[in-house]
Design a protein around this motif. Structure first.
Motif, PDB file in Angstrom:
ATOM      1  N   SER A   1       1.135  -1.286  -0.691  1.00 42.02           N
ATOM      2  CA  SER A   1      -0.145  -0.116   0.208  1.00 42.02           C
ATOM      3  C   SER A   1       1.160   1.550  -0.084  1.00 42.02           C
ATOM      4  CB  SER A   1      -0.890  -0.077   1.314  1.00 42.02           C
ATOM      5  OG  SER A   1      -0.373   0.216   2.632  1.00 42.02           O
ATOM      6  N   ALA A   2       0.557   2.439  -0.266  1.00 33.70           N
ATOM      7  CA  ALA A   2       1.114   3.799  -0.914  1.00 33.70           C
ATOM      8  C   ALA A   2       1.020   4.386   0.765  1.00 33.70           C
ATOM      9  CB  ALA A   2       0.220   4.512  -0.943  1.00 33.70           C
TER      10      ALA A   2
ATOM     11  N   ARG B   1      -4.735  13.515  -6.154  1.00 38.49           N
ATOM     12  CA  ARG B   1      -3.748  12.874  -5.126  1.00 38.49           C
ATOM     13  C   ARG B   1      -2.128  14.370  -5.334  1.00 38.49           C
ATOM     14  NH1 ARG B   1      -1.160   6.831  -4.562  1.00 38.49           N
ATOM     15  NH2 ARG B   1      -3.171   7.245  -3.068  1.00 38.49           N
TER      16      ARG B   1
ATOM     17  N   ASN C   1       5.595   4.054  -5.619  1.00 39.45           N
ATOM     18  CA  ASN C   1       4.000   4.428  -4.751  1.00 39.45           C
ATOM     19  C   ASN C   1       3.140   5.508  -4.427  1.00 39.45           C
ATOM     20  OD1 ASN C   1       2.921   1.821  -3.555  1.00 39.45           O
ATOM     21  ND2 ASN C   1       4.056   1.434  -1.044  1.00 39.45           N
TER      22      ASN C   1
ATOM     23  N   GLY D   1      -0.721   4.420  -7.011  1.00 41.13           N
ATOM     24  CA  GLY D   1      -2.259   4.296  -6.752  1.00 41.13           C
ATOM     25  C   GLY D   1      -2.816   5.448  -7.496  1.00 41.13           C
ATOM     26  N   CYS D   2      -2.296   6.464  -8.833  1.00 40.65           N
ATOM     27  CA  CYS D   2      -3.297   6.753  -9.628  1.00 40.65           C
ATOM     28  C   CYS D   2      -3.828   5.646 -10.468  1.00 40.65           C
ATOM     29  CB  CYS D   2      -2.635   8.316  -9.973  1.00 40.65           C
ATOM     30  SG  CYS D   2      -1.971   9.035  -8.543  1.00 40.65           S
TER      31      CYS D   2
END
Length: 430
Positions: free
Chosen positions: A62-63, A297, A338, A342-343
């Motif tokens: 996970s980020a 983000r 990371n 996540g984008c």
């Protein structure tokens, strides 16, 4: 096991340079077992404990895990690069003399480290990154140091996936062309770099090739899944956008905004963008994306001046909007990757905010500034994905906010470029 020396700038605060080191390592590892010794052109021998670890091993998948696994850069320590009167009035000659003095001051440590590393290596590589530029002699001197030691010890030298750009001072041109003539092969990462070198010395043509940036191998270097290519154009319908913006089951797309301090433009290109105007443009872009039904983000590549710009100029304009997430400032390459992974799509200005996203097959848009970004986007069939910051943000980001765009030309070009990178590495490894 054969040993190779790779000289670049992996310790740069701009984590894109560290990403280059990781992805070149990946390219080498795909050609069999080799030991890679890293030498930072400005700091000496370097080693990264996370070099061969997949992203999940560092982040827990996970980020949030990536940023919890290692320290991030504190916002309070971020400082803006300034271009005050004193700096502007300093003659170029004095800046070059300062660079020369700093270079010579490092001789006792750097030369001994380099002598030993070259003696133990079967081949020497200088790259990648934008190294063939005249930064008031800093890079020309540092690159020449490595090249001359390789020549002295009779080791094969290769310039690997570098960028080249003028203007060069007369002395810098002498040094850098000397390096190019010593090199057995020269691989630049875009056609403009090749054209620039061959204008200075047409005799380099027989050993110079234009390939691509090694960051196209980001997924392989970090064991990331590559998003399916899908059709060339998939546009979200108005109904889907309404559902995404509400509380329905459709997941909201995450649009990453990779922000750079616009003062870097003043230092490296002809474009000018005041910090207040730039911050407002990014704020307007974020608001337009949120209005389209996506979330935002905001991230940086870790350079201190970029972090400070976001902290001091952008953050106050976006404060209080729950749909806009400001990521912690990354201190490691894994944290940078990371943030991007996540984008769902990315709009960014620094090349190595764009390249990882492109490598993961994410719709990616580059905000124009330096010719290297424009040249590389054009080379891989994404000239239409360049955004002009002089266009109002709401209009400029509309395509990224509402369209999953994977032009057919890009999909084919990326596959071809990656294969060319792999084949070239196979030819030049000992």
């Amino acid at each position: 096991m054969r040993k190779v020396l790779l000289a670049g700038v992996p310790q740069s605060p701009n984590l894109g340079d560290g990403l280059i080191a990781h992805t070149i390592n990946q390219l080498i590892s795909m050609q069999g077992k080799h030991e890679v010794v890293h030498f930072d052109l400005l700091h000496g021998l370097w080693e990264d404990e996370q070099m061969h670890q997949p992203l999940a091993a560092v982040s827990g998948g996970s980020a949030a895990g990536a940023f919890a696994a290692a320290a991030v850069k504190p916002a309070a320590q971020a400082r803006l690069n300034e271009a005050g009167t004193r700096k502007k009035m300093t003659p170029d000659a004095l800046r070059r003399l300062k660079a020369y003095w700093l270079h010579r001051r490092k001789d006792p440590v750097m030369n001994e480290q380099l002598r030993r590393a070259v003696s133990e290596a079967d081949a020497v590589y200088i790259g990648g990154g934008h190294l063939l530029i005249d930064t008031y002699w800093t890079f020309p001197l540092a690159v020449r140091r490595v090249a001359m030691e390789a020549k002295r010890q009779g080791k094969p030298l290769h310039l690997l996936l570098v960028g080249a750009r003028g203007p060069w001072s007369r002395q810098a041109q002498w040094w850098l062309l000397e390096v190019c003539r010593i090199a057995a092969t020269i691989a630049v990462r875009d056609e403009d770099s090749k054209k620039f070198l061959l204008q200075l010395d047409p005799k380099l043509a027989s050993k110079t090739v234009a390939l691509a940036d090694p960051a196209l191998y980001t997924p392989e270097a970090f064991n990331l899944a590559i998003e399916p290519e899908g059709p060339a154009e998939i546009e979200l319908s108005p109904a889907e956008r309404v559902m995404a913006s509400g509380t329905g089951a459709v997941r909201q797309r995450v649009i990453g905004l990779g922000i750079m301090d616009p003062n870097e433009m003043n230092r490296h290109c002809e474009h000018r963008w005041e910090r207040e105007d730039c911050a407002q443009w990014w704020s307007d872009a974020a608001q337009a994306i949120v209005s389209s039904g996506s979330t935002v983000r905001i991230f940086t590549n870790g350079a201190g001046t970029d972090n400070a710009f976001v902290e001091q100029y952008v953050k106050p304009l976006c404060k209080g909007n729950p749909a806009i997430e400001l990521m912690p400032y990354p201190a490691t390459v894994h944290q940078l990757v990371n943030s991007i992974a996540g984008c769902d799509a990315v709009i960014a200005q620094r090349l190595h905010a764009c390249m990882p996203a492109l490598s993961m097959n994410k719709p990616t848009y580059g905000v124009i500034w330096d010719k290297k970004l424009e040249s590389i986007f054009t080379d891989i069939g994404l000239g239409s994905h360049l955004i002009d910051f002089r266009v109002p943000a709401e209009q400029a980001v509309l395509a990224a906010a509402t369209t999953i765009s994977r032009p057919e030309a890009y999909v084919k070009a990326m596959k071809r470029k990656k294969q060319e990178l792999l084949e070239h590495m196979g030819r030049i490894l000992p």
